[in-house]
Design an enzyme around this catalytic site. Structure first.
Site, PDB file in Angstrom:
ATOM      1  CE  LYS A 178      60.844  50.234  58.448  1.00  0.00           C
ATOM      2  NZ  LYS A 178      61.279  50.975  57.301  1.00  0.00           N
ATOM      3  CB  CYS A 187      66.448  48.799  56.555  1.00  0.00           C
ATOM      4  SG  CYS A 187      66.752  50.557  56.555  1.00  0.00           S
ATOM      5  CB  VAL A 222      64.150  58.803  57.937  1.00  0.00           C
ATOM      6  CG1 VAL A 222      62.651  58.942  58.111  1.00  0.00           C
ATOM      7  CG2 VAL A 222      64.511  57.381  57.565  1.00  0.00           C
ATOM      8  CD  GLU A 272      70.291  54.063  52.686  1.00  0.00           C
ATOM      9  OE1 GLU A 272      71.371  54.157  52.092  1.00  0.00           O
ATOM     10  OE2 GLU A 272      70.193  53.798  53.887  1.00  0.00           O
ATOM     11  CE  LYS A 327      69.343  51.027  48.000  1.00  0.00           C
ATOM     12  NZ  LYS A 327      67.903  50.974  48.041  1.00  0.00           N
ATOM     13  CG  PHE A 339      56.880  51.578  54.060  1.00  0.00           C
ATOM     14  CD1 PHE A 339      57.136  50.337  54.649  1.00  0.00           C
ATOM     15  CD2 PHE A 339      55.791  52.301  54.507  1.00  0.00           C
ATOM     16  CE1 PHE A 339      56.301  49.832  55.642  1.00  0.00           C
ATOM     17  CE2 PHE A 339      54.949  51.804  55.510  1.00  0.00           C
ATOM     18  CZ  PHE A 339      55.213  50.561  56.073  1.00  0.00           C
ATOM     19  CG  LEU A 340      61.383  57.080  52.850  1.00  0.00           C
ATOM     20  CD1 LEU A 340      62.142  58.269  53.423  1.00  0.00           C
ATOM     21  CD2 LEU A 340      60.453  57.510  51.728  1.00  0.00           C
ATOM     22  NE  ARG A 355      73.935  52.956  57.659  1.00  0.00           N
ATOM     23  CZ  ARG A 355      72.861  53.661  57.991  1.00  0.00           C
ATOM     24  NH1 ARG A 355      72.446  53.669  59.244  1.00  0.00           N
ATOM     25  NH2 ARG A 355      72.190  54.347  57.094  1.00  0.00           N
ATOM     26  CB  THR A 408      62.392  51.145  62.395  1.00  0.00           C
ATOM     27  OG1 THR A 408      62.190  51.612  61.070  1.00  0.00           O
ATOM     28  CG2 THR A 408      61.883  49.718  62.521  1.00  0.00           C
TER      29      THR A 408
HETATM   30  C1  UGA Z   1      64.760  48.762  52.657  1.00  0.00           C
HETATM   31  C2  UGA Z   1      63.318  48.619  52.133  1.00  0.00           C
HETATM   32  O1  UGA Z   1      63.339  48.266  50.755  1.00  0.00           O
HETATM   33  C3  UGA Z   1      62.547  49.925  52.315  1.00  0.00           C
HETATM   34  O2  UGA Z   1      61.196  49.770  51.902  1.00  0.00           O
HETATM   35  C4  UGA Z   1      62.587  50.333  53.795  1.00  0.00           C
HETATM   36  O3  UGA Z   1      61.900  51.549  54.010  1.00  0.00           O
HETATM   37  C5  UGA Z   1      64.031  50.477  54.231  1.00  0.00           C
HETATM   38  O4  UGA Z   1      64.709  49.224  54.026  1.00  0.00           O
HETATM   39  C6  UGA Z   1      64.028  50.858  55.684  1.00  0.00           C
HETATM   40  O5  UGA Z   1      63.592  50.054  56.504  1.00  0.00           O
HETATM   41  O6  UGA Z   1      64.336  52.024  56.003  1.00  0.00           O
HETATM   42  P1  UGA Z   1      67.016  49.757  51.667  1.00  0.00           P
HETATM   43  O7  UGA Z   1      67.697  49.269  52.903  1.00  0.00           O
HETATM   44  O8  UGA Z   1      67.308  51.139  51.193  1.00  0.00           O
HETATM   45  O9  UGA Z   1      65.418  49.700  51.832  1.00  0.00           O
HETATM   46  O10 UGA Z   1      67.441  48.727  50.536  1.00  0.00           O
HETATM   47  P2  UGA Z   1      66.791  47.794  49.429  1.00  0.00           P
HETATM   48  O11 UGA Z   1      66.737  48.486  48.128  1.00  0.00           O
HETATM   49  O12 UGA Z   1      65.530  47.183  49.902  1.00  0.00           O
HETATM   50  O13 UGA Z   1      67.919  46.677  49.306  1.00  0.00           O
HETATM   51  C7  UGA Z   1      68.346  45.903  50.416  1.00  0.00           C
HETATM   52  C8  UGA Z   1      69.391  44.912  49.999  1.00  0.00           C
HETATM   53  O14 UGA Z   1      68.810  43.854  49.245  1.00  0.00           O
HETATM   54  C9  UGA Z   1      70.510  45.463  49.124  1.00  0.00           C
HETATM   55  O15 UGA Z   1      71.740  44.972  49.595  1.00  0.00           O
HETATM   56  C10 UGA Z   1      70.203  44.914  47.751  1.00  0.00           C
HETATM   57  O16 UGA Z   1      71.349  44.742  46.949  1.00  0.00           O
HETATM   58  C11 UGA Z   1      69.567  43.596  48.083  1.00  0.00           C
HETATM   59  N1  UGA Z   1      68.667  43.075  47.041  1.00  0.00           N
HETATM   60  C12 UGA Z   1      67.550  43.768  46.684  1.00  0.00           C
HETATM   61  C13 UGA Z   1      68.941  41.846  46.450  1.00  0.00           C
HETATM   62  O17 UGA Z   1      69.953  41.181  46.774  1.00  0.00           O
HETATM   63  N2  UGA Z   1      68.084  41.348  45.501  1.00  0.00           N
HETATM   64  C14 UGA Z   1      66.962  42.033  45.115  1.00  0.00           C
HETATM   65  O18 UGA Z   1      66.218  41.514  44.241  1.00  0.00           O
HETATM   66  C15 UGA Z   1      66.685  43.262  45.716  1.00  0.00           C
END
Ligand code: UGA
Length: 438
Positions: A211, A267, A16, A159, A326, A156-157, A333, A126
């Site tokens: 958040k 997250c 971040v 990764e 992802k 709200f970033l 993690r 957070t």
């Molecule tokens: C998440 C939020 O999307 C961000 O907005 C937030 O800022 C961040 O947490 C944080 O709190 O710092 P992130 O952890 O990078 O971001 O990951 P996401 O892209 O949201 O994916 C999370 C998980 O959900 C992944 O394992 C992904 O594979 C899964 N996922 C996502 C699904 O299983 N299905 C979907 O349709 C979308």
């Protein structure tokens, strides 16, 4: 003449902090970044990043000293004449699901004596709701002369797309008691909201809870779809068709509706667990259910894999494609792939994984058990099943003839629904996906 450029100090050069610092520097502000890890700062000053995030290395290099971005290993120097101090310290999950505030509290204690008299302390980490108040009280006690304010400015970033998320935010949230402090922080974001994204000025506690609420909403959609995937399998429907129909409704929208291996990362699981604890006697039954469905999804994936094998797990060799939680990140993690690998290893299977960005197993916390292959096809050599756990582009259209050739038993678990079941079966694979009958 004194420069009118905003002077920003970033405390904590993790994911971040780095994205925030680099994007602010790119907007023309003077940014100094501090971290307790001096080696990390030296590497950053030479343009070497501790994480993989698309576009970030270029942004950092482009803005190094002559353009206003610097990495400073002495806190006093980093804070000197700062107008805005951004706290970007990690707040990981403690052993019982609570937020571990040690790094943050240590940071605040060290900042307190050095904070310029008028600087605003802006919290990006957070934090449990109300911690902003606690930090402000701590600073006022330590520094009666301090005239600044604590402002909550959650990130709200996501990764993998963090730089673009910062530069084109859906919204910016500024939680502050005073209008002047809110205006000052809001003004920093003006270059990034030219297309009209709102800057929402709210109370500090509303910002803090929002958040968590955003991650809660995303996790809820995913768990709902994973639950419906199980139901679709049972009743003979296809979750992908269901997803397209549900997502076409503009009241619902198409994103975060993909059933799969369950949500992971640093997250979503952590924030939900923390919110439940913060709720205390309110309990939040819905948040508990979202986490419970996610846990069962991981177990379902493991059961599906076991069912595909032609032998007991203890005699099996399993190939994993993808370890990161992802695509476009090297972060493992809470990754569903790591959960599966751990389960398989405990059952005595041999597990060989390939991930385009994860090149060390230290962070996966799997000890010596898991093996890493040098390529996707090499991982399949002699395997009795292949589990596709992360939807990296590389895995979307592989040469399946080559995969089949390499495997001892042609069986594929597609935990991200990347392939066409009919096509897979006609290629001679035993095939399982999520949310449709295999
Ligand atoms: C998440 C939020 O999307 C961000 O907005 C937030 O800022 C961040 O947490 C944080 O709190 O710092 P992130 O952890 O990078 O971001 O990951 P996401 O892209 O949201 O994916 C999370 C998980 O959900 C992944 O394992 C992904 O594979 C899964 N996922 C996502 C699904 O299983 N299905 C979907 O349709 C979308």
């Amino acid at each position: 003449m004194e420069s009118s450029t905003a002077r920003i100090t970033i405390i904590g050069c993790g994911y971040v902090g780095l994205v925030t610092g680099a994007c602010f520097a790119d907007a023309g502000y003077r940014v100094r970044c501090y971290d307790v890890d001096a080696a990390r700062l030296r590497n950053l000053a030479a343009g070497r990043l501790p994480i993989f995030e698309p576009g970030l290395a270029e942004l950092v290099s482009r803005n190094l000293p002559q353009k206003g971005l610097s990495f400073v290993d002495e806190m006093g120097r980093a804070l000197e004449d700062a107008q805005f101090v951004f706290l970007c310290l990690p707040t990981p999950q403690g052993e019982n699901g609570e937020t571990d505030l040690r790094a943050l509290q240590d940071g605040v204690a060290r900042i307190a004596p050095l904070l310029p008299k008028e600087a605003l302390l802006v919290i990006k980490s957070t934090l449990p709701v109300g911690q902003g108040d606690a930090i402000e009280a701590q600073l006022r006690a330590a520094r009666p002369d301090w005239e600044g304010e604590v402002v909550s400015n959650p990130e709200f970033l996501t990764e993998g797309t963090a730089v673009a998320d910062f530069q084109k935010p859906a919204r910016v949230v500024v939680g502050a008691a005073g209008a002047a402090a809110a205006d000052a922080v809001a003004s920093l974001y003006e270059p990034f909201v030219r297309t009209g994204s709102p800057i929402l000025r709210v109370s500090r506690r509303s910002a803090e809870i929002a958040k968590y609420a955003a991650n809660y909403a995303l996790a809820t959609r995913i768990s709902m779809m994973n639950e419906l995937a199980a139901l679709s399998e049972k009743l003979g429907a296809n979750i992908d068709d269901v997803r397209r129909i549900v997502g076409a409704d503009s009241r619902i929208g198409p994103r975060y509706l993909f059933a799969g291996a369950g949500f992971g990362g640093s997250c979503l699981p952590k924030d939900l667990a923390s919110l439940r604890l913060q709720a205390g006697s309110l309990k939040l039954p819905m948040a508990s259910a979202v986490l419970e469905v996610n846990e069962s999804q991981r177990e379902r994936i493991a059961r599906k894999l076991r069912a595909l094998l032609d032998r007991p797990l203890k005699d099996a060799r399993v190939a994993l494609w993808g370890l990161s939680f992802k695509p476009e990140t090297d972060d493992v993690r809470e990754a569903p792939a790591v959960y599966l690998a751990d389960y398989l290893l405990k059952q005595g299977a041999r597990v060989v994984a390939f991930d385009p960005k994860v090149d060390s197993l230290d962070r996966a916390g799997l000890g010596g058990g898991l093996e890493l292959a040098t390529g996707a096809y090499a991982a399949c050599e002699g395997a009795h099943a292949l589990a596709v756990m992360t939807e990296w582009n590389l895995f979307r259209k592989p040469d399946f003839a080559r995969v089949r050739e390499a495997m001892s038993n042609p069986a594929v678990l597609d935990a991200r629904n990347l392939y066409d079941p009919e096509a897979m079966r006609s290629l001679g694979f035993a095939y399982e996906c999520v949310g449709a009958r295999g």
